[in-house]
Each structure stands twice: as structure tokens, then as C-alpha cells.
Write a protein that holds these residues in place. Sequence first.
Motif: not given
Length: 73
Positions: A8, A12, A16, A43-44
Motif C-alpha cells: 500500500r 501510494g 504521488r 491512498i498516497e
Amino acid sequence: MQTNQPLRTAFGQRIRNLRKEQGISQEAFADKCGVMRTYMSRIETGAANPSLEAAKVIADGLGISLSDLLQGL
């Protein structure tokens, strides 16, 4: 991008980096994807675990394929 960080987090960071390469602010990109800026931020940073559908929306927002978005993860 093979690292020991969680998927994750790597995902992310990839989003970005690609967003910044295109010179798009997080807020403008979230609007383009139809999500709240706070969700895009999560998310990022790896705090959110986006669905496959959300990943496709993000890839489309970046103008790349989903497979390109996932490349190197």
C-alpha cells in the motif's frame, strides 16, 4: 521499485510520484478522479487500501494503463 515497504505504501508513493511528474496538485487530481482530497491523501500515504476499481480510476486520471500504474510494485 522493489522495496521492503508494504505494498500500500509503495503504491501510494507511485501515485504521488506520477501525479507530481504531471504537475497536478493532490486536490486537482482528487477532483479529476472524483474522490475527496482526504481519501487521495490516505491512498498516497498508504493509510487507505483502494479497491481495484479505484486503482483503475486513478490510472485513468493519470492517463496510463492499470498495468503501467502497478509496474515495479
